[in-house]
Write a protein that holds these residues in place. Sequence first.
Motif, PDB file in Angstrom:
ATOM      1  N   ALA A 186      20.084  21.778  18.535  1.00  0.00           N
ATOM      2  CA  ALA A 186      20.020  22.271  17.162  1.00  0.00           C
ATOM      3  C   ALA A 186      19.104  21.330  16.376  1.00  0.00           C
ATOM      4  N   GLY A 187      18.654  21.783  15.237  1.00  0.00           N
ATOM      5  CA  GLY A 187      17.854  20.914  14.382  1.00  0.00           C
ATOM      6  C   GLY A 187      18.654  19.694  13.977  1.00  0.00           C
ATOM      7  N   GLN A 188      18.072  18.527  14.179  1.00  0.00           N
ATOM      8  CA  GLN A 188      18.716  17.275  13.805  1.00  0.00           C
ATOM      9  C   GLN A 188      18.136  16.804  12.473  1.00  0.00           C
ATOM     10  N   VAL A 189      19.015  16.481  11.556  1.00  0.00           N
ATOM     11  CA  VAL A 189      18.617  16.097  10.194  1.00  0.00           C
ATOM     12  C   VAL A 189      19.284  14.780   9.830  1.00  0.00           C
ATOM     13  N   PRO A 190      18.755  14.093   8.825  1.00  0.00           N
ATOM     14  CA  PRO A 190      19.373  12.835   8.409  1.00  0.00           C
ATOM     15  C   PRO A 190      20.781  13.060   7.866  1.00  0.00           C
ATOM     16  N   GLU A 191      21.673  12.156   8.210  1.00  0.00           N
ATOM     17  CA  GLU A 191      23.054  12.240   7.725  1.00  0.00           C
ATOM     18  C   GLU A 191      23.360  11.179   6.671  1.00  0.00           C
ATOM     19  N   GLU A 248      12.190   6.403   7.207  1.00  0.00           N
ATOM     20  CA  GLU A 248      13.587   6.044   7.469  1.00  0.00           C
ATOM     21  C   GLU A 248      14.398   7.255   7.926  1.00  0.00           C
ATOM     22  N   GLN A 249      14.166   8.394   7.308  1.00  0.00           N
ATOM     23  CA  GLN A 249      14.881   9.604   7.729  1.00  0.00           C
ATOM     24  C   GLN A 249      14.512   9.978   9.164  1.00  0.00           C
ATOM     25  N   THR A 250      13.241   9.870   9.504  1.00  0.00           N
ATOM     26  CA  THR A 250      12.815  10.193  10.867  1.00  0.00           C
ATOM     27  C   THR A 250      13.447   9.240  11.862  1.00  0.00           C
ATOM     28  N   VAL A 289      12.842  15.662   6.775  1.00  0.00           N
ATOM     29  CA  VAL A 289      12.453  15.965   8.143  1.00  0.00           C
ATOM     30  C   VAL A 289      13.626  16.588   8.900  1.00  0.00           C
ATOM     31  N   GLU A 290      13.292  17.491   9.796  1.00  0.00           N
ATOM     32  CA  GLU A 290      14.249  18.073  10.738  1.00  0.00           C
ATOM     33  C   GLU A 290      13.528  18.183  12.076  1.00  0.00           C
ATOM     34  N   ILE A 291      14.204  17.809  13.159  1.00  0.00           N
ATOM     35  CA  ILE A 291      13.570  17.829  14.476  1.00  0.00           C
ATOM     36  C   ILE A 291      14.443  18.610  15.446  1.00  0.00           C
TER      37      ILE A 291
END
Length: 117
Positions: A26-31, A40-42, A109-111
């Motif tokens: 699934a798309g991983q996003v900063p928590e 930093e988010q990446t 960002v979302e990966i």
Amino acid sequence: MTQIQRIDTNARLAEAVIYQGVAYFAGQVPETSVEQNTYEQTKEVLTLIDKLLEKIHSHKRRILNAQIFLANMQDYALMNQAWDEWVDVQNPPARATVEAKLADPRWKVEIVITAAV
């Protein structure tokens, strides 16, 4: 029939689904770094990916494909800085990066990755 394995599920989604030796994330996003910059988010998102890869007994060298979504393409260099520090340069995945409106306006960002198990 080949078994489908779902990792870290809730009523809406699974963080990863494994089928025939391939894991679809699934798309991983900063928590926790939602108030930080794209670099930093990446870094946080890549750490989350590392943890999921470890959970499924895989590794970043086995990533086949990465789809990166940036809220603002002006952050491309900051995202790439974190990516370049993290990626296995001997085994880089296929990759696409696009600008997209993300679900939470604080996310930069979302990966999404696909990896061999």
